[in-house]
Design a protein around this motif. Structure first.
Motif, mmCIF file in Angstrom:
data_model
loop_
_atom_site.group_PDB
_atom_site.id
_atom_site.type_symbol
_atom_site.label_atom_id
_atom_site.label_comp_id
_atom_site.label_asym_id
_atom_site.label_seq_id
_atom_site.Cartn_x
_atom_site.Cartn_y
_atom_site.Cartn_z
ATOM 1 N N ARG A 137 31.891 25.573 38.155
ATOM 2 C CA ARG A 137 33.064 26.248 37.599
ATOM 3 C C ARG A 137 33.442 27.472 38.424
ATOM 4 N NH1 ARG A 137 29.941 24.957 32.985
ATOM 5 N NH2 ARG A 137 31.004 23.559 31.500
ATOM 6 N N ALA A 138 34.724 27.730 38.477
ATOM 7 C CA ALA A 138 35.259 28.959 39.070
ATOM 8 C C ALA A 138 36.310 29.498 38.107
ATOM 9 C CB ALA A 138 35.868 28.692 40.445
ATOM 10 N N TYR A 139 36.156 30.749 37.709
ATOM 11 C CA TYR A 139 36.990 31.310 36.647
ATOM 12 C C TYR A 139 38.173 32.097 37.205
ATOM 13 C CZ TYR A 139 33.169 30.047 33.516
ATOM 14 O OH TYR A 139 32.221 29.350 32.798
ATOM 15 N N GLY A 140 39.180 32.252 36.348
ATOM 16 C CA GLY A 140 40.397 32.943 36.733
ATOM 17 C C GLY A 140 40.337 34.438 36.486
ATOM 18 N N GLY A 141 41.332 35.142 37.010
ATOM 19 C CA GLY A 141 41.396 36.588 36.888
ATOM 20 C C GLY A 141 42.038 37.034 35.590
ATOM 21 N N GLY A 142 41.924 38.341 35.305
ATOM 22 C CA GLY A 142 42.548 38.938 34.142
ATOM 23 C C GLY A 142 43.973 39.375 34.450
ATOM 24 N N GLY A 143 44.865 39.250 33.479
ATOM 25 C CA GLY A 143 46.267 39.588 33.683
ATOM 26 C C GLY A 143 46.502 41.079 33.861
ATOM 27 N N ALA A 165 39.066 40.093 33.088
ATOM 28 C CA ALA A 165 39.691 40.519 31.842
ATOM 29 C C ALA A 165 40.810 41.515 32.094
ATOM 30 C CB ALA A 165 38.651 41.137 30.909
ATOM 31 N N LYS A 166 41.713 41.623 31.120
ATOM 32 C CA LYS A 166 42.715 42.676 31.140
ATOM 33 C C LYS A 166 42.029 44.023 30.897
ATOM 34 C CE LYS A 166 46.788 40.138 29.405
ATOM 35 N NZ LYS A 166 46.199 38.818 29.093
ATOM 36 N N GLY A 167 42.707 45.069 31.316
ATOM 37 C CA GLY A 167 42.198 46.397 31.045
ATOM 38 C C GLY A 167 42.748 46.938 29.743
ATOM 39 N N SER A 168 42.601 48.231 29.555
ATOM 40 C CA SER A 168 43.109 48.904 28.374
ATOM 41 C C SER A 168 43.877 50.136 28.814
ATOM 42 C CB SER A 168 41.975 49.311 27.429
ATOM 43 O OG SER A 168 42.441 50.171 26.411
ATOM 44 N N THR A 169 45.177 50.124 28.591
ATOM 45 C CA THR A 169 45.959 51.291 28.989
ATOM 46 C C THR A 169 45.755 52.452 28.024
ATOM 47 O OG1 THR A 169 47.855 50.390 27.789
ATOM 48 C CG2 THR A 169 47.706 49.910 30.139
#
Length: 345
Positions: A137-143, A165-169
């Motif tokens: 498996r190869a996983y995708g990036g966070g938006g 994962a996405k971050g937190s603004t």
């Protein structure tokens, strides 16, 4: 089979001597192991995440809220004996190719976060008792993240063990990279992630490499942010998308085969100085290797629906962010689909 091409032209992969390449680009498919094959070499590339969509904080003024770029997809590989697979009862492989991650336009006073990248995989299910399954498996990036008051942050690059994962603004926290990682080294503490871990996304603490999108080895590069548009690249994985940055700040996407942050093999846009009505530079796509991240875009005074973040290069590149001031509210760059490549001999 939809999305399947095959060729004996092995080019930059360095393999020779009768290997035959099967390239799979469809979302899901079943791949039967050729009867002549003795060995399989498999590459799996995860999908890039999309960058945030642009929006105007007041219309038609110049006040814009900027966003982060999407993280790049990881790359995993394996070499398998066909005889061993058949002993386990594996004669066919279930292939999943990460679909494109899309970005949507923001709306009035409402930003639009980029969609996370998807996972690519090759699974062989054992039917003989006592044998385990084959899984790669190869996983995708966070938006990429946007924000209503502060600039958005970059998404983390995908890893070979988990997604970015996405971050937190709200807390100005960068997008966390996909696993595996070594604490203090691959969780954003350094500018380069070794092994299968992805690169962390950029935060908004300033324009220095320590807070920029991190680069990686097999993981995807981290996306850039609003205040630090620099994205991470990757040696074997895909580059992250550039952040939207600010006026006259370079916003390049991360490059494949280049662990220097803000690699320029895909070119870059000096925001505010590009011609009106043009989109940011798209990441370079490749038949071998992975794609670069798309460049980010910071809007100028005029309203142009074409002024969007650059799309990630296929396969796996993260999309660039858009912070353009447009009453039409443009999208960010799309994240590139993944890919699976199987060489049989």
């Amino acid at each position: 089979m939809s999305g399947l091409t095959h060729s004996s032209d092995l080019g930059a992969s360095g393999l020779s001597g009768g290997w035959r390449l099967f390239r799979l680009t469809a979302t899901n498919s079943a791949w039967g192991i050729p009867s002549h094959a003795a060995m399989l070499y498999i590459e799996v590339i995860g999908g890039g995440a999309a960058g945030c969509g642009g929006w105007a904080a007041d219309q038609p003024g110049r006040d814009v809220a900027d966003g982060g770029g999407g993280g790049g997809g990881a790359m995993a590989w394996g070499m398998y004996s066909v005889a061993s697979l058949k002993t386990a009862g594996i004669t066919a492989l279930a292939v999943t190719v990460a679909a494109q991650a899309t970005s949507s336009p923001g709306s009035s006073l409402t930003p639009s976060d980029g969609t996370d990248g998807n996972t690519s995989s090759v699974i062989g299910t054992a039917t003989t008792s006592g044998y385990g399954n084959m899984a790669l498996r190869a996983y995708g990036g966070g938006g990429g993240m946007a924000a209503t008051t502060n600039g958005g942050v970059g998404g983390g690059g995908g890893g070979t063990g988990s997604s970015g994962a996405k971050g937190s603004t709200a807390s100005n926290t960068h997008g966390v990279a996909g696993k595996p990682y070594v604490a203090g080294v691959m969780d954003g503490g350094e500018v380069f992630a070794i092994g299968g871990g992805g690169g962390a996304g950029a935060d908004n603490t300033g324009g220095n490499l320590a807070s920029a999108g991190k680069s990686a080895e097999y993981g995807g590069g981290g996306g850039g942010s609003a205040n630090n548009s620099t994205a991470g690249g990757s040696i074997f994985g895909a580059g992250g998308g550039g952040g939207s940055g600010a006026w006259y700040i370079a916003s390049s996407g991360g490059a494949w085969n280049n662990y220097t942050q803000g690699g320029t093999s895909n070119g870059f846009d000096r925001n505010g100085a590009v011609s009106e009505g043009e989109s940011a530079t798209h990441g370079t796509s490749r038949t071998y290797g992975c794609g670069d991240g798309g460049a980010g875009y910071h809007g100028y005074a005029a309203d142009h629906a074409a002024e969007i973040g650059g799309d990630g290069g296929t396969p796996g590149g993260g999309g660039g962010a858009s912070g353009t001031n447009s009453t039409g509210h443009v999208r960010g760059g799309h994240g590139a689909r993944g890919e699976v490549r199987i060489w049989a001999i």
